[in-house]
Motif scaffolding. Sequence first.
Motif, PDB file in Angstrom:
ATOM      1  N   VAL A 403       0.852  -1.187   0.000  1.00 28.88           N
ATOM      2  CA  VAL A 403       0.000   0.000   0.000  1.00 28.88           C
ATOM      3  C   VAL A 403       0.890   1.240   0.000  1.00 28.88           C
ATOM      4  O   VAL A 403       1.762   1.386   0.860  1.00 28.88           O
ATOM      5  CB  VAL A 403      -0.945   0.016   1.218  1.00 28.88           C
ATOM      6  N   LYS A 404       0.683   2.122  -0.959  1.00 30.99           N
ATOM      7  CA  LYS A 404       1.510   3.307  -1.125  1.00 30.99           C
ATOM      8  C   LYS A 404       0.650   4.462  -1.615  1.00 30.99           C
ATOM      9  O   LYS A 404      -0.517   4.269  -1.962  1.00 30.99           O
ATOM     10  CB  LYS A 404       2.645   3.043  -2.132  1.00 30.99           C
ATOM     11  N   THR A 426      -3.061   5.143  -2.692  1.00 32.40           N
ATOM     12  CA  THR A 426      -3.964   6.006  -1.937  1.00 32.40           C
ATOM     13  C   THR A 426      -3.621   7.468  -2.199  1.00 32.40           C
ATOM     14  O   THR A 426      -2.588   7.789  -2.783  1.00 32.40           O
ATOM     15  CB  THR A 426      -3.854   5.753  -0.422  1.00 32.40           C
ATOM     16  N   ILE A 433      -3.327   5.166   4.188  1.00 28.75           N
ATOM     17  CA  ILE A 433      -2.729   3.843   4.351  1.00 28.75           C
ATOM     18  C   ILE A 433      -3.244   3.222   5.648  1.00 28.75           C
ATOM     19  O   ILE A 433      -3.611   2.045   5.695  1.00 28.75           O
ATOM     20  CB  ILE A 433      -1.195   3.941   4.345  1.00 28.75           C
ATOM     21  N   TYR A 472      -1.238  -6.956   4.680  1.00 30.45           N
ATOM     22  CA  TYR A 472      -0.389  -5.806   4.360  1.00 30.45           C
ATOM     23  C   TYR A 472       1.069  -6.225   4.501  1.00 30.45           C
ATOM     24  O   TYR A 472       1.535  -6.536   5.598  1.00 30.45           O
ATOM     25  CB  TYR A 472      -0.745  -4.672   5.322  1.00 30.45           C
ATOM     26  N   GLY A 475       4.287  -0.760   3.318  1.00 30.79           N
ATOM     27  CA  GLY A 475       3.699   0.452   2.763  1.00 30.79           C
ATOM     28  C   GLY A 475       4.541   1.664   3.071  1.00 30.79           C
ATOM     29  O   GLY A 475       5.396   1.645   3.968  1.00 30.79           O
TER      30      GLY A 475
END
Length: 656
Positions: A403-404, A426, A433, A472, A475
């Motif tokens: 997730v970035k 995001t 995040i 996850y 990130g």
Amino acid sequence: MYLALMNQDLIAKVASLEENGGLLPSAAKNMKTWLEGGFLSETSLSSLGELLDAGNADELNNRFYREIAFGTGGMRGRTIGLTATSLEKGDMDTSGSPANPGVGSNMLNEYTVVRATLGLFAYAKAYHDREGIATPPKFVIAHDVRHFSRFFCELAASVWAKKGGEAFIYEGPRSTPQLSFSVRHLGATCGVVITASHNPPHDNGFKAYFSDGGQMVPPNDTGVIDQVNATPFVGLQDYIGIDLSKVTVLGAELDEAYAQCVANCVIDQDVFKKTDLRAVFTPIHGTGAVATLPALKKLGLDPLVVPEQFEFDSNFPTVKSPNPENSEALAMATKLAEENDCDLLMATDPDADRMGVAVKGADGKMVLLTGNQIGSIMAEYRISKLKEMSWIPEEGGQNCALVKTFVTSPLQDAIATNHGIKVVNTLTGFKWIGEKLRIYQDEACEKSGLSDYDSLSLKERADLLQKYSTFYVFGGEESYGYLPNDTVRDKDANAACALFCEIAASLKAKGSSMLEYLDAIYLKNGYFLEGLGQLVYEGAAGAAKIARILETYRSTPPTEFLGSAVSKFTDFGVETVLDPDGKEIPKQDLYFVELESGYRYAVRGSGTEPKIKFYLFGKEGVSGADELGAIKSKTKASLDELKEAILADAGKRAES
């Protein structure tokens, strides 16, 4: 009676300066509201009188042209005026510490902090009532080393306790990620960190978190904003006096619990026994001294520290800016590292949520890495290590995610994709995040029936999330913020330092280096280079220029740069954009411009500083190691030329 007469006299002077001396109507209106509210102290009234008598319309405009915005992340702004009054300064010229916060509706001071805390309490109390929670709202406050940080921390805790809530503070400065951890660990309703991150010394902030330990997102953020805006100024004076008799001071057990949390981010702790890793660490006068260092020592690491930067200091006297992404801020650490033949150096910003690093090059000199490079190295290592330890399948899986943010290097998208891992982008801001982590946790708990998620080990979480939701794996964001796992819900420089040491030790044990590892990533995924252009516009006039640039990008988007036509223009404020989980990206003034050349850039206004930012992305294919050097030079030249053209265009838009 005396203060009432002072108010009347000052109101008359405000009217006169507005009529004759350049005081903006909005500033005059806000000044009258504050003066008529009856909540200002004699010190504040005297300071306003000094500025009015001097006819300093520019200073008063900057202080009062608007109310300081309680935005989706809280408040941030000046607490020391550009022109501080004599009572605000006190003996600042000799001691370095101002006596009182600057008075003003656009300043962070006792009045804006009290009002924000009252609004936050009102929302938290209503939340408890809606959810049927019988206990009083529980509130945790941490603070960094900045001017008035301790004062604002104690003031917020006092206000909360006076309203009937439970308030918890630490005995001294603590890092932002420790606040996130503490909110979850204590089961608090919400929390706040008093910090302005790596801003200049004259700034401070009020950064709000909710019960999941993440920064607030809809609907909580807008709900709190509405409550803060609805809080009247009249009566603020009843909360200015600090009373800590009902406030709990947290003990060493919370520090130990957080240090263990950071150490747990290293999933191969045996690696430190395989080599003698030599490192330097500097907290740049901030909270890393009490957060990063204890965690590293728990792992058996004993880095050299920069003694001149180890003590807390609100003025950050050894640097121009306490920003670990700047080479100037790392000059002392670089000197120490090179003198001692160290493998790497690490630096954290004042609230220890951002980490900058430099690594030893082939010539023994330290080489500063960008935030995108650091994040890419971490992403490649973390995913590979999780596969090696059989935490995730060798082929990857769409129930695992990196997730970035959209403005973080697409190299990380390529890394995850080549590993078979889902990539979720995001909006800018780590709160988005953090929101993803909450969504994944909630989904897994709902489907599995689990009620005590926080009791699970990281391996147990990996298994649960892959079975019922999304695990996850890593990130981060380009602005030097990273998070290895979901125990904390904000970027964590302390954990990032621990993870980076793990990577460095692993490579050293294999006879490799960090720069060789980075080049191997390029050879596998292509060469990616990023650039950042920004224009700074201070004050009321500056805010109008930033707004003008953003407005014209929407109304008249660019059509070409340097002979390359715009092939795609995405307006996140108007278009509907879905992430890979099917969740709609909230509307925001963010623009992506893609050129036929394959280069692209993003435009957004900073949410915390008076500037507009342009994030540039270049990519070139690489067929072999022998051409990598030439491709790096070519890409940099092209990106620099594009940045110059983009900034020139933006300057024209600002004046249009």
